[in-house]
Design a protein around this motif. Sequence first.
Motif, PDB file in Angstrom:
ATOM      1  N   HIS A 192       0.550  -1.285   0.163  1.00 40.22           N
ATOM      2  CA  HIS A 192      -0.004  -0.015   0.005  1.00 40.22           C
ATOM      3  C   HIS A 192       0.787   1.193  -0.117  1.00 40.22           C
ATOM      4  O   HIS A 192       0.585   2.230  -0.563  1.00 40.22           O
ATOM      5  N   VAL A 193       2.146   1.244   0.872  1.00 44.30           N
ATOM      6  CA  VAL A 193       3.072   2.600   0.894  1.00 44.30           C
ATOM      7  C   VAL A 193       3.718   2.536  -0.304  1.00 44.30           C
ATOM      8  O   VAL A 193       4.584   3.433  -0.478  1.00 44.30           O
ATOM      9  N   GLY A 194       3.919   1.663  -1.314  1.00 43.17           N
ATOM     10  CA  GLY A 194       4.564   1.779  -2.519  1.00 43.17           C
ATOM     11  C   GLY A 194       5.973   0.958  -2.294  1.00 43.17           C
ATOM     12  O   GLY A 194       6.844   1.631  -2.820  1.00 43.17           O
ATOM     13  N   ALA A 195       6.083  -0.067  -1.484  1.00 37.71           N
ATOM     14  CA  ALA A 195       7.375  -0.655  -1.692  1.00 37.71           C
ATOM     15  C   ALA A 195       7.671  -1.553  -2.826  1.00 37.71           C
ATOM     16  O   ALA A 195       6.728  -1.708  -3.627  1.00 37.71           O
ATOM     17  N   SER A 196       9.057  -1.318  -3.385  1.00 36.70           N
ATOM     18  CA  SER A 196       9.324  -1.666  -4.810  1.00 36.70           C
ATOM     19  C   SER A 196       9.106  -3.195  -5.065  1.00 36.70           C
ATOM     20  O   SER A 196       8.833  -3.601  -6.065  1.00 36.70           O
ATOM     21  N   LYS A 197       9.467  -3.878  -3.800  1.00 34.39           N
ATOM     22  CA  LYS A 197       9.319  -5.507  -3.932  1.00 34.39           C
ATOM     23  C   LYS A 197       9.079  -5.963  -2.509  1.00 34.39           C
ATOM     24  O   LYS A 197       9.543  -5.333  -1.472  1.00 34.39           O
ATOM     25  N   VAL A 198       8.141  -6.663  -2.439  1.00 32.80           N
ATOM     26  CA  VAL A 198       7.728  -7.311  -0.930  1.00 32.80           C
ATOM     27  C   VAL A 198       7.994  -8.917  -1.003  1.00 32.80           C
ATOM     28  O   VAL A 198       7.501  -9.591  -1.714  1.00 32.80           O
ATOM     29  N   THR A 209       0.681 -21.602   2.907  1.00 34.01           N
ATOM     30  CA  THR A 209      -0.618 -21.607   1.824  1.00 34.01           C
ATOM     31  C   THR A 209      -1.585 -20.704   2.111  1.00 34.01           C
ATOM     32  O   THR A 209      -2.265 -19.900   1.202  1.00 34.01           O
ATOM     33  N   ASN A 210      -1.765 -20.400   3.260  1.00 35.00           N
ATOM     34  CA  ASN A 210      -2.697 -19.555   3.572  1.00 35.00           C
ATOM     35  C   ASN A 210      -2.377 -18.022   3.472  1.00 35.00           C
ATOM     36  O   ASN A 210      -3.360 -17.311   2.858  1.00 35.00           O
ATOM     37  N   MET A 211      -1.273 -17.753   3.636  1.00 34.39           N
ATOM     38  CA  MET A 211      -0.608 -16.397   3.217  1.00 34.39           C
ATOM     39  C   MET A 211      -0.561 -16.368   1.942  1.00 34.39           C
ATOM     40  O   MET A 211      -1.239 -15.049   1.343  1.00 34.39           O
ATOM     41  N   LYS A 212      -0.606 -17.090   1.024  1.00 31.39           N
ATOM     42  CA  LYS A 212      -0.792 -16.735  -0.508  1.00 31.39           C
ATOM     43  C   LYS A 212      -2.344 -16.627  -0.716  1.00 31.39           C
ATOM     44  O   LYS A 212      -2.457 -15.866  -1.519  1.00 31.39           O
ATOM     45  N   ALA A 213      -3.046 -17.368   0.034  1.00 33.70           N
ATOM     46  CA  ALA A 213      -4.617 -16.981  -0.282  1.00 33.70           C
ATOM     47  C   ALA A 213      -5.042 -15.797   0.330  1.00 33.70           C
ATOM     48  O   ALA A 213      -5.743 -15.210  -0.563  1.00 33.70           O
ATOM     49  N   ASN A 214      -4.499 -15.364   1.287  1.00 32.71           N
ATOM     50  CA  ASN A 214      -4.688 -13.951   1.458  1.00 32.71           C
ATOM     51  C   ASN A 214      -4.146 -12.648   0.572  1.00 32.71           C
ATOM     52  O   ASN A 214      -4.698 -12.017   0.491  1.00 32.71           O
ATOM     53  N   MET A 215      -3.003 -13.332   0.153  1.00 33.87           N
ATOM     54  CA  MET A 215      -2.476 -12.089  -0.796  1.00 33.87           C
ATOM     55  C   MET A 215      -3.448 -12.067  -2.183  1.00 33.87           C
ATOM     56  O   MET A 215      -3.516 -11.061  -2.764  1.00 33.87           O
ATOM     57  N   LEU A 220      -3.278  -9.038  -4.734  1.00 28.55           N
ATOM     58  CA  LEU A 220      -1.669  -9.003  -4.605  1.00 28.55           C
ATOM     59  C   LEU A 220      -1.368 -10.234  -5.140  1.00 28.55           C
ATOM     60  O   LEU A 220      -1.543 -11.399  -4.607  1.00 28.55           O
ATOM     61  N   HIS A 221      -0.728 -10.229  -6.466  1.00 28.76           N
ATOM     62  CA  HIS A 221      -0.478 -11.398  -7.366  1.00 28.76           C
ATOM     63  C   HIS A 221       0.934 -12.061  -6.567  1.00 28.76           C
ATOM     64  O   HIS A 221       1.938 -11.352  -6.962  1.00 28.76           O
ATOM     65  N   ILE A 222       1.037 -13.329  -6.296  1.00 27.69           N
ATOM     66  CA  ILE A 222       2.002 -13.852  -5.939  1.00 27.69           C
ATOM     67  C   ILE A 222       2.899 -14.161  -6.996  1.00 27.69           C
ATOM     68  O   ILE A 222       2.378 -14.325  -8.409  1.00 27.69           O
ATOM     69  N   GLU A 223       4.195 -14.534  -6.735  1.00 26.86           N
ATOM     70  CA  GLU A 223       5.178 -14.656  -7.709  1.00 26.86           C
ATOM     71  C   GLU A 223       4.740 -15.729  -8.994  1.00 26.86           C
ATOM     72  O   GLU A 223       5.342 -15.520 -10.129  1.00 26.86           O
ATOM     73  N   ASP A 224       3.972 -16.760  -8.710  1.00 28.05           N
ATOM     74  CA  ASP A 224       3.811 -17.639  -9.752  1.00 28.05           C
ATOM     75  C   ASP A 224       2.296 -17.289 -10.588  1.00 28.05           C
ATOM     76  O   ASP A 224       1.903 -18.256 -11.225  1.00 28.05           O
ATOM     77  N   SER A 225       1.853 -16.126 -10.158  1.00 28.24           N
ATOM     78  CA  SER A 225       0.660 -16.019 -10.934  1.00 28.24           C
ATOM     79  C   SER A 225       0.978 -15.325 -12.303  1.00 28.24           C
ATOM     80  O   SER A 225       2.054 -14.991 -12.654  1.00 28.24           O
ATOM     81  N   ASN A 233       1.038  -4.677  -8.054  1.00 27.11           N
ATOM     82  CA  ASN A 233       0.728  -5.073  -6.949  1.00 27.11           C
ATOM     83  C   ASN A 233       1.056  -6.549  -6.734  1.00 27.11           C
ATOM     84  O   ASN A 233       0.233  -7.548  -7.049  1.00 27.11           O
ATOM     85  N   LYS A 234       2.191  -6.828  -6.499  1.00 22.03           N
ATOM     86  CA  LYS A 234       2.874  -8.078  -6.448  1.00 22.03           C
ATOM     87  C   LYS A 234       3.743  -8.267  -5.178  1.00 22.03           C
ATOM     88  O   LYS A 234       4.219  -7.379  -4.633  1.00 22.03           O
ATOM     89  N   VAL A 235       3.900  -9.531  -4.854  1.00 22.17           N
ATOM     90  CA  VAL A 235       4.456 -10.124  -3.599  1.00 22.17           C
ATOM     91  C   VAL A 235       5.066 -11.386  -3.990  1.00 22.17           C
ATOM     92  O   VAL A 235       4.686 -12.096  -4.726  1.00 22.17           O
ATOM     93  N   GLU A 236       6.197 -11.783  -3.287  1.00 19.11           N
ATOM     94  CA  GLU A 236       6.637 -13.133  -3.258  1.00 19.11           C
ATOM     95  C   GLU A 236       6.555 -13.931  -2.085  1.00 19.11           C
ATOM     96  O   GLU A 236       6.604 -12.803  -0.914  1.00 19.11           O
ATOM     97  N   CYS A 237       6.020 -15.026  -1.879  1.00 17.14           N
ATOM     98  CA  CYS A 237       5.563 -15.776  -0.753  1.00 17.14           C
ATOM     99  C   CYS A 237       6.820 -16.834  -0.691  1.00 17.14           C
ATOM    100  O   CYS A 237       6.321 -17.947  -1.833  1.00 17.14           O
ATOM    101  N   LYS A 238       7.437 -16.945   0.108  1.00 14.64           N
ATOM    102  CA  LYS A 238       8.659 -17.960   0.129  1.00 14.64           C
ATOM    103  C   LYS A 238       8.714 -18.856   1.500  1.00 14.64           C
ATOM    104  O   LYS A 238       8.559 -18.388   2.263  1.00 14.64           O
TER     105      LYS A 238
END
Length: 373
Positions: A192-198, A209-215, A220-225, A233-238
Amino acid sequence: MAAAAAAGDSGEQPLLHLKLAFLALEPPACVLTLARKAGGGSVTPHVQNFILENCVGTNVGGGPDCTYVKTILKKVIAEAELSSDIVIDELYEEFGRCMSSRANNPELSLAKIYKEISFLSPAYENVSSNPVSLVARLLCSTNMLEGDTGCCLWPSSLFLSEFILSFPELFAKKCCFELGSGVGLVGVCLNHVGASKVILTDGDASTLTNMKANMEMNNLHIEDSQLVKESKNKVECKYLSWEEACESDLRDYQRDIVLGADIIYNPSCVPHLVRVLCMLLRGDDGRHESVNAATNGEIGDEVSGTTATGGPVAYIATVIRNADTFNCFAKAAADAKLSVVNITSSAAPSSFLPYMISYDRSSVQLLKITLLS
C-alpha cells in the motif's frame, strides 16, 4: 461502506467503529462496548437496526461466521433486555435463523475465519470523504491453542502495520523482506505504501499456503501468478526455515529493509533467528557493513530506513511475554555484533485502529536492528 461514507459527521464515528469492530471479529465483549457507546449508554433500537443492516448483512468474506454472529446477537439481546430497552423483532428473528442454521449445519465452525482489518486515517474526524485508508482481508485461524499460531493475527503485526503506514517514506521504493510473515498483513501494508518489492517468508507450509490465499484475496499477485509480470501489486511468498537457511538461499534476495512481528518467542529458535538476521543485514557482497552504533536521540536518525553506510535495517515488533527469552535474544544479538535499539517511544506510530479495543498497543516494543562492523 455506508458507515464509512458517513463518518465525516462526528456523530457517526461510534457507529463506524462498531461496524469495523464487527468486520474485524473483535471479541464480542468489545463489540458490545462499542454498541453501548453508539447508543449513548445502551443498545438502542437504532443501534440494533444498524447491527442488522450494516454488520450482520455485510461480512463479505463468504458470509458471516455463524458462531460469531450468534454470540454477538445473543449478547445484544441480553443487554437490551437487561436495560429495559425495546428489542426489535428482526433481532430475535435473525438470532433464531442463526441458531437454526447452526443446528442444521454442525460443521459450520471452520478452521479459518474471515476478518477485515480496516485502517482509518488518524485525521479522519475532520475529513468528509471515506475515512478508511486501507482494508486488509484475511483468513485467520480459530485453533491457536492447537498450534496454528502462524495463521493468527498478533498485536505486534498490527503495531508493525501501523508503523509502516505512519512512516510510508521509509518503505516506499524499498525492497522489503519479512521473516515469519504469518497471515501477511504486513505485506499488504508494504504494498500500500509503495514498496518496490515485498518478499514474505514463513517456515510453516500450511501458514505459507494460507498467506498466499490472503495475498490473492487482497489482489496482490503472488510470484507464480500469470499476472505478476504486468502488475504493480505483487509479492513473493517464500518458504524459509531459519534452522536450514544458508547464505546461498538469501543471496538472490535484494533487501533494503528486514521486518518481523512477534518472531522472538522461543529460546530454541533464537540462535537461528540471529544467524538469519546477520545474513540478511550484510551487504550485497556478503561483507559486514560498517555501522555507527551511536544514536543522538533524534527521531530522524532512529527511524531512518538505512544505516550510516546505507546497509539494510531491520524493524522487529515484539511483545515481551517472557523476559528470559528476550534476554536470550539480546545476548545472542550482542554476541553476533547486532545493534538492537528500542525505538518504541521515539517512533510511536499513529493510531489507525481506534475501534480495536482488544488491541493493546502499549504491550508492543519496536526494535531497530543493524549489523555492526
